[in-house]
Design a protein around this motif. Structure first.
Motif, PDB file in Angstrom:
ATOM      1  N   ALA A 187       0.843  -1.196   0.000  1.00 36.89           N
ATOM      2  CA  ALA A 187       0.000   0.000   0.000  1.00 36.89           C
ATOM      3  C   ALA A 187       0.874   1.240   0.000  1.00 36.89           C
ATOM      4  O   ALA A 187       1.888   1.301   0.690  1.00 36.89           O
ATOM      5  CB  ALA A 187      -0.898   0.001   1.235  1.00 36.89           C
ATOM      6  N   GLU A 216      11.092   1.887   5.627  1.00 34.59           N
ATOM      7  CA  GLU A 216       9.654   2.036   5.884  1.00 34.59           C
ATOM      8  C   GLU A 216       9.213   0.792   6.640  1.00 34.59           C
ATOM      9  O   GLU A 216       9.221  -0.304   6.073  1.00 34.59           O
ATOM     10  CB  GLU A 216       8.862   2.135   4.567  1.00 34.59           C
ATOM     11  CG  GLU A 216       9.203   3.347   3.715  1.00 34.59           C
ATOM     12  CD  GLU A 216       8.254   3.535   2.528  1.00 34.59           C
ATOM     13  OE1 GLU A 216       7.415   2.632   2.284  1.00 34.59           O
ATOM     14  OE2 GLU A 216       8.348   4.579   1.868  1.00 34.59           O
ATOM     15  N   GLU A 273       6.453  -1.680   8.150  1.00 27.74           N
ATOM     16  CA  GLU A 273       5.058  -1.928   7.786  1.00 27.74           C
ATOM     17  C   GLU A 273       4.558  -3.251   8.379  1.00 27.74           C
ATOM     18  O   GLU A 273       5.290  -4.243   8.428  1.00 27.74           O
ATOM     19  CB  GLU A 273       4.911  -1.975   6.254  1.00 27.74           C
ATOM     20  CG  GLU A 273       5.541  -0.749   5.600  1.00 27.74           C
ATOM     21  CD  GLU A 273       5.164  -0.513   4.153  1.00 27.74           C
ATOM     22  OE1 GLU A 273       4.366  -1.292   3.601  1.00 27.74           O
ATOM     23  OE2 GLU A 273       5.669   0.495   3.602  1.00 27.74           O
ATOM     24  N   ASP A 309       9.808  -1.957   3.841  1.00 24.17           N
ATOM     25  CA  ASP A 309       9.664  -1.581   2.429  1.00 24.17           C
ATOM     26  C   ASP A 309      10.787  -0.590   2.096  1.00 24.17           C
ATOM     27  O   ASP A 309      10.590   0.619   2.125  1.00 24.17           O
ATOM     28  CB  ASP A 309       8.271  -0.970   2.218  1.00 24.17           C
ATOM     29  CG  ASP A 309       8.044  -0.506   0.791  1.00 24.17           C
ATOM     30  OD1 ASP A 309       8.790  -0.928  -0.106  1.00 24.17           O
ATOM     31  OD2 ASP A 309       7.096   0.287   0.590  1.00 24.17           O
ATOM     32  N   LYS A 352      11.666   0.138  -5.395  1.00 23.41           N
ATOM     33  CA  LYS A 352      11.437  -0.661  -4.193  1.00 23.41           C
ATOM     34  C   LYS A 352      11.735  -2.148  -4.395  1.00 23.41           C
ATOM     35  O   LYS A 352      11.466  -2.946  -3.513  1.00 23.41           O
ATOM     36  CB  LYS A 352       9.977  -0.486  -3.751  1.00 23.41           C
ATOM     37  CG  LYS A 352       9.650   0.922  -3.243  1.00 23.41           C
ATOM     38  CD  LYS A 352       8.155   1.106  -3.098  1.00 23.41           C
ATOM     39  CE  LYS A 352       7.787   2.432  -2.453  1.00 23.41           C
ATOM     40  NZ  LYS A 352       7.884   2.422  -0.978  1.00 23.41           N
ATOM     41  N   THR A 370       3.383   2.603   5.454  1.00 23.26           N
ATOM     42  CA  THR A 370       4.272   3.026   6.551  1.00 23.26           C
ATOM     43  C   THR A 370       3.829   4.357   7.144  1.00 23.26           C
ATOM     44  O   THR A 370       3.298   5.214   6.430  1.00 23.26           O
ATOM     45  CB  THR A 370       5.737   3.139   6.049  1.00 23.26           C
ATOM     46  OG1 THR A 370       6.624   3.078   7.167  1.00 23.26           O
ATOM     47  CG2 THR A 370       5.991   4.438   5.287  1.00 23.26           C
TER      48      THR A 370
END
Ligand code: MN
Length: 285
Positions: free
Chosen positions: A82, A135, A137, A166, A179, A249
Motif C-alpha cells: 500500500a 519504511e 510496515e 519496504d 522498491k 508506513t
C-alpha cells in the motif's frame, strides 16, 4: 501460532526463545529443493494446524539464536504494498514529491525476489545521488484464493501477520523499480497466525536505525483498513495463498547507509533485525 522457516527450509513453531521443529508434520515437505509446500501450507493451514500443534508439543526445542531464520514466506506469488496509507507519512512526503497523485492511497507490486531474511544485509545500489529509506510496515500473508472479495469477508483470507521493511530509493521513477532491488524487502522474523492477533488495527510499530528511534506509530492510524485494502486489491488481481500484502508506513521515514543496523518491532509479532551494506558495482571492463 508463530510459524518460522529455518535452516534447510524446515518449519518451526516458535515457543518463547526456542522453536519446535514440526517439519515432519508438514505435508509435501521435500527439503529445500521444493518450496511449494509453503504455499500449500498457507492454503491448507486450518486443516493441518492440529497436526502441527500436536507435533510442537513433543518436538525438542531448538534455541532461536542457534538456527538460521529465513523470511516466513517462500516464493510468494506476489508482494502487494500500500502507498500513502498513513496521513502523517503523506504529510512528510508532500515536500518530497512533485506528483500529487503519489500522495493518494493506491497499491503497487514489489518483486518477490527482493525478499531478505532476518539478520540479512540490505545491499544499497551504487546510486549515490539518491537516498534509500526505511519504511516499517505491518504485512499480511494471504491464506486463500480470492477475487472481488467483499470487505466484510476479507479477514477470512488472512493466514497471519509479520513485519516487512519496504526499503525504497527516493526520487523519480516507478515505485516498482525503486522498491524492488534485491534485498529491499526484509520480512520476519516469523508469521503470527491471525487468531493470535486480537486486533490488527491496534498494534504499535517502531523502527530504530542504530539507537535512533525513527518511526513510532500504531496501526489504528491506517487510512484504508486491512479489509479495505484486500477488497480493493482483489478487485484488480486474484489473491493467492502465500501472497504478501504490506499495509503502508507511518511518518518518520529516513535515510539508511552502509554500516547501519535496523531493528523493527510490531506489537504481538516480534522484532526484525537487518544490517545495511553496499551492492558492489560491476567491475569495469
Ligand atoms: Mn511502503
Amino acid at each position: 501460532m508463530k510459524l518460522c522457516i529455518f535452516n534447510d527450509y524446515r518449519v518451526g513453531v516458535v515457543d518463547g526463545d526456542s522453536l519446535r521443529d514440526v517439519t515432519a508434520a508438514v505435508p509435501g515437505h521435500q527439503g529445500r529443493a521444493s518450496s511449494f509446500f509453503w504455499v500449500e501450507m498457507c492454503r491448507d493451514f486450518e486443516q493441518i494446524r492440529p497436526t502441527l500443534a500436536d507435533a510442537a508439543k513433543t518436538a525438542p526445542g531448538l534455541p532461536l539464536d542457534q538456527v538460521k531464520l529465513h523470511a516466513p514466506v517462500l516464493n510468494p506469488p506476489k508482494i502487494i504494498a500500500a502507498a500513502s496509507n498513513y496521513s502523517d507519512h503523506v504529510t512528510e512526503m508532500q515536500s518530497r514529491v512533485d506528483m500529487t497523485w503519489m500522495l493518494d492511497f493506491d497499491i503497487f507490486l514489489k518483486a518477490p525476489s527482493s525478499v531478505l531474511d532476518p539478520f540479512g544485509e540490505i545491499r544499497l545500489p551504487p546510486v549515490r545521488d539518491r537516498e534509500a529509506h526505511h519504511e516499517v510496515e505491518l504485512a499480511v500473508v494471504i491464506g486463500r484464493t480470492g477475487a472481488d472479495i467483499p470487505e466484510e469477508e476479507a479477514l477470512e483470507y488472512i493466514l497471519g501477520y509479520t513485519i516487512l521493511l519496504d526499503i525504497t530509493v527516493r526520487g523519480k521513477g516507478d515505485r516498482s523499480r525503486r522498491k524492488s532491488y534485491d534485498t529491499f524487502s526484509p520480512i520476519g522474523p516469523w508469521l503470527v497466525t491471525a487468531d493470535d492477533i486480537a486486533d490488527p488495527h491496534d498494534l504499535d510499530l517502531k523502527l530504530w536505525v542504530n539507537e535512533d528511534l525513527r518511526q513510532d506509530a500504531n496501526t489504528n492510524h491506517l487510512l484504508v483498513s486491512i479489509p479495505g485494502m484486500i477488497s480493493y486489491a482483489s478487485s484488480i488481481m486474484t489473491l493467492q495463498p502465500g501472497d504478501v500484502f504490506s499495509t503502508g508506513t507511518p511518518a518518520g521515514v529516513g535515510p539508511i547507509n552502509p554500516g547501519d543496523s535496523i531493528r523493527a518491532t510490531i506489537e504481538g509479532i516480534g522484532t526484525l533485525r537487518v544490517s545495511v551494506g553496499e551492492r558492489q558495482p560491476p567491475l569495469s571492463r
